[in-house]
Each structure stands twice: as C-alpha cells, then as structure tokens.
Scaffold this active site. Sequence first.
Site, PDB file in Angstrom:
ATOM      1  N   GLU A 185      12.259  -9.871   1.356  1.00 21.10           N
ATOM      2  CA  GLU A 185      11.567  -8.650   1.793  1.00 21.10           C
ATOM      3  C   GLU A 185      12.417  -7.432   1.439  1.00 21.10           C
ATOM      4  O   GLU A 185      13.627  -7.440   1.663  1.00 21.10           O
ATOM      5  CB  GLU A 185      11.355  -8.734   3.306  1.00 21.10           C
ATOM      6  CG  GLU A 185      10.680  -7.523   3.919  1.00 21.10           C
ATOM      7  CD  GLU A 185      10.619  -7.619   5.448  1.00 21.10           C
ATOM      8  OE1 GLU A 185      10.860  -8.713   6.011  1.00 21.10           O
ATOM      9  OE2 GLU A 185      10.351  -6.576   6.067  1.00 21.10           O
ATOM     10  N   ARG A 224       5.380  10.979  -2.483  1.00 20.51           N
ATOM     11  CA  ARG A 224       5.219  10.622  -1.074  1.00 20.51           C
ATOM     12  C   ARG A 224       6.549  10.768  -0.334  1.00 20.51           C
ATOM     13  O   ARG A 224       7.507  10.034  -0.599  1.00 20.51           O
ATOM     14  CB  ARG A 224       4.755   9.168  -0.982  1.00 20.51           C
ATOM     15  CG  ARG A 224       4.608   8.655   0.429  1.00 20.51           C
ATOM     16  CD  ARG A 224       4.403   7.144   0.433  1.00 20.51           C
ATOM     17  NE  ARG A 224       4.256   6.640   1.778  1.00 20.51           N
ATOM     18  CZ  ARG A 224       4.381   5.362   2.108  1.00 20.51           C
ATOM     19  NH1 ARG A 224       4.647   4.451   1.177  1.00 20.51           N
ATOM     20  NH2 ARG A 224       4.240   4.983   3.351  1.00 20.51           N
ATOM     21  N   ARG A 236      13.752   4.072  11.849  1.00 19.16           N
ATOM     22  CA  ARG A 236      12.617   4.990  11.822  1.00 19.16           C
ATOM     23  C   ARG A 236      11.762   4.827  13.098  1.00 19.16           C
ATOM     24  O   ARG A 236      12.283   4.397  14.125  1.00 19.16           O
ATOM     25  CB  ARG A 236      11.827   4.754  10.541  1.00 19.16           C
ATOM     26  CG  ARG A 236      12.677   5.055   9.288  1.00 19.16           C
ATOM     27  CD  ARG A 236      11.882   4.907   8.015  1.00 19.16           C
ATOM     28  NE  ARG A 236      10.764   5.862   7.984  1.00 19.16           N
ATOM     29  CZ  ARG A 236       9.729   5.743   7.154  1.00 19.16           C
ATOM     30  NH1 ARG A 236       9.683   4.726   6.294  1.00 19.16           N
ATOM     31  NH2 ARG A 236       8.757   6.637   7.159  1.00 19.16           N
ATOM     32  N   PRO A 246       0.784  -1.229   0.000  1.00 15.41           N
ATOM     33  CA  PRO A 246       0.000   0.000   0.000  1.00 15.41           C
ATOM     34  C   PRO A 246       0.820   1.285   0.000  1.00 15.41           C
ATOM     35  O   PRO A 246       1.878   1.358   0.628  1.00 15.41           O
ATOM     36  CB  PRO A 246      -0.829  -0.111   1.292  1.00 15.41           C
ATOM     37  CG  PRO A 246      -0.170  -1.162   2.103  1.00 15.41           C
ATOM     38  CD  PRO A 246       0.502  -2.090   1.145  1.00 15.41           C
ATOM     39  N   ASN A 247       0.290   2.242  -0.718  1.00 17.51           N
ATOM     40  CA  ASN A 247       0.821   3.615  -0.827  1.00 17.51           C
ATOM     41  C   ASN A 247       2.091   3.719  -1.667  1.00 17.51           C
ATOM     42  O   ASN A 247       2.583   4.827  -1.893  1.00 17.51           O
ATOM     43  CB  ASN A 247       1.042   4.237   0.565  1.00 17.51           C
ATOM     44  CG  ASN A 247      -0.256   4.361   1.326  1.00 17.51           C
ATOM     45  OD1 ASN A 247      -1.221   4.891   0.788  1.00 17.51           O
ATOM     46  ND2 ASN A 247      -0.307   3.856   2.541  1.00 17.51           N
ATOM     47  N   ASN A 259       7.675  -5.858  -1.150  1.00 19.38           N
ATOM     48  CA  ASN A 259       7.718  -4.729  -0.225  1.00 19.38           C
ATOM     49  C   ASN A 259       6.311  -4.612   0.347  1.00 19.38           C
ATOM     50  O   ASN A 259       5.426  -4.034  -0.280  1.00 19.38           O
ATOM     51  CB  ASN A 259       8.119  -3.432  -0.932  1.00 19.38           C
ATOM     52  CG  ASN A 259       8.231  -2.268   0.049  1.00 19.38           C
ATOM     53  OD1 ASN A 259       7.759  -2.363   1.181  1.00 19.38           O
ATOM     54  ND2 ASN A 259       8.837  -1.182  -0.382  1.00 19.38           N
ATOM     55  N   HIS A 286      12.643  -2.950   1.446  1.00 12.65           N
ATOM     56  CA  HIS A 286      12.131  -1.629   1.840  1.00 12.65           C
ATOM     57  C   HIS A 286      13.026  -0.557   1.250  1.00 12.65           C
ATOM     58  O   HIS A 286      14.259  -0.694   1.256  1.00 12.65           O
ATOM     59  CB  HIS A 286      12.114  -1.484   3.362  1.00 12.65           C
ATOM     60  CG  HIS A 286      11.236  -2.496   4.014  1.00 12.65           C
ATOM     61  ND1 HIS A 286       9.870  -2.395   4.014  1.00 12.65           N
ATOM     62  CD2 HIS A 286      11.530  -3.671   4.623  1.00 12.65           C
ATOM     63  CE1 HIS A 286       9.357  -3.453   4.609  1.00 12.65           C
ATOM     64  NE2 HIS A 286      10.345  -4.257   4.990  1.00 12.65           N
ATOM     65  N   TYR A 333      11.536   8.425   0.762  1.00 14.49           N
ATOM     66  CA  TYR A 333      11.357   7.376  -0.250  1.00 14.49           C
ATOM     67  C   TYR A 333      11.975   7.712  -1.609  1.00 14.49           C
ATOM     68  O   TYR A 333      11.914   6.893  -2.527  1.00 14.49           O
ATOM     69  CB  TYR A 333       9.854   7.073  -0.418  1.00 14.49           C
ATOM     70  CG  TYR A 333       9.222   6.540   0.841  1.00 14.49           C
ATOM     71  CD1 TYR A 333       9.634   5.324   1.388  1.00 14.49           C
ATOM     72  CD2 TYR A 333       8.227   7.255   1.507  1.00 14.49           C
ATOM     73  CE1 TYR A 333       9.069   4.836   2.556  1.00 14.49           C
ATOM     74  CE2 TYR A 333       7.650   6.768   2.678  1.00 14.49           C
ATOM     75  CZ  TYR A 333       8.081   5.556   3.198  1.00 14.49           C
ATOM     76  OH  TYR A 333       7.529   5.066   4.356  1.00 14.49           O
ATOM     77  N   ALA A 359       3.323  -0.822   4.767  1.00 14.51           N
ATOM     78  CA  ALA A 359       2.887  -0.789   6.173  1.00 14.51           C
ATOM     79  C   ALA A 359       2.439  -2.160   6.679  1.00 14.51           C
ATOM     80  O   ALA A 359       2.514  -2.431   7.883  1.00 14.51           O
ATOM     81  CB  ALA A 359       1.764   0.230   6.353  1.00 14.51           C
TER      82      ALA A 359
HETATM   83  C1  DQA Z   1       8.340   0.906   3.393  1.00 15.84           C
HETATM   84  C2  DQA Z   1       8.486   1.165   4.903  1.00 15.84           C
HETATM   85  C3  DQA Z   1       7.142   1.004   5.607  1.00 15.84           C
HETATM   86  O1  DQA Z   1       7.288   1.268   7.006  1.00 15.84           O
HETATM   87  C4  DQA Z   1       6.134   1.993   5.055  1.00 15.84           C
HETATM   88  O2  DQA Z   1       4.876   1.784   5.653  1.00 15.84           O
HETATM   89  C5  DQA Z   1       6.044   1.936   3.561  1.00 15.84           C
HETATM   90  C6  DQA Z   1       7.264   1.765   2.771  1.00 15.84           C
HETATM   91  C7  DQA Z   1       9.650   1.172   2.631  1.00 15.84           C
HETATM   92  O3  DQA Z   1       9.744   0.747   1.485  1.00 15.84           O
HETATM   93  O4  DQA Z   1      10.543   1.835   3.156  1.00 15.84           O
HETATM   94  O5  DQA Z   1       4.976   2.133   2.998  1.00 15.84           O
HETATM   95  O6  DQA Z   1       8.008  -0.478   3.208  1.00 15.84           O
END
Ligand code: DQA
Length: 144
Positions: A97, A17, A106, A9-10, A73, A99, A22, A76
């Site tokens: 995984e 964003r 963080r 998500p997002n 990825n 990120h 990011y 959240a």
């Molecule tokens: C994320 C880190 C997560 O905590 C966050 O909610 C994201 C992006 C990253 O790629 O750094 O949406 O997965």
Amino acid sequence: MNLLVIHGPNLHLLGRRKPAVYGTATMAQLNAAIRKRAAALGFKVRVFQSNSEGRIIDLLTANAGWADALVINPAAYTHYSYAIRDAIEALELPAVEVHLSDIAKRESFRRVSVIKPVCLAQFKGEGAGSYMKALDYCASIKRK
Ligand code: DQA
C-alpha cells in the site's frame, strides 16, 4: 517480476490537486518515475488509474494471473473499501500500500486503512518516494 500498479480515485488530478499535500508532479510524471524505477529493477510493469471501485476490482481480477506483486494507492478507498480489501485477499496478490501524503498525520478519517491488513507493507508521506520504496520492497518479495 511482473508488477501491477494501481492508482485510485482523484489521483488523475495530481499536479493541480492540493499541491501542498500531494506535490506538483502530475500523474504522467509519477508514472514515468515508476516505469524508470521498474526498468532499473528489471520489472515488467502495468500501470492503471481508476476513479471507480468496481473498475479497480476488475483490474485486480484481470491482472492477478499476470502479476507477481501489486503496488496500490487506493486513495480515498483506503479508508472504507472492504470490497477492494476483499479482492486483494481473495486474489492472494502480494500487495504493498502506498500514499503520497502521511495519512497518519491528517484528518481522523484518513488514519484508518482497511487495506493495510491485507498488505505486506505500507509506505506513506514521501510523495513519489513512497512509490519508489514500494517498488524496491517488491524486489524482495519471493516470486510465485
Ligand atoms: C492518498 C491519501 C488519501 O487519504 C486520499 O483520499 C487520496 C490520496 C495519498 O496518496 O496520500 O486520494 O491516498
């Protein structure tokens, strides 16, 4: 190798964003880099983004027969989705995984990954480079 890549998500908002966290690359630019690296490694690749936990589980299920490895990825969902964790475990997909940011440096809620225990490796904190390292790692995973 057939590689499944899932963005949670997002991540469709990449580029606008929190660029300080990011980066400025868009999802399309990130996916182009993923496809380029996958091609260089001789992988076939399927890339998806979803904002929904159930949709991610459905994508995992639908592509598990095709995929030799998963780069995910979970965004959240990383921090609390036992449902995605259980899907990866149940489908026995070799998973990596990723990120963009360094979740270990963080907010405290981001320092926990419930996904990590069902993954072979985790790459974080290097922006698109985290994905590139994950793809390179997948090249070392033994095929099913
Ligand atoms: C994320 C880190 C997560 O905590 C966050 O909610 C994201 C992006 C990253 O790629 O750094 O949406 O997965």
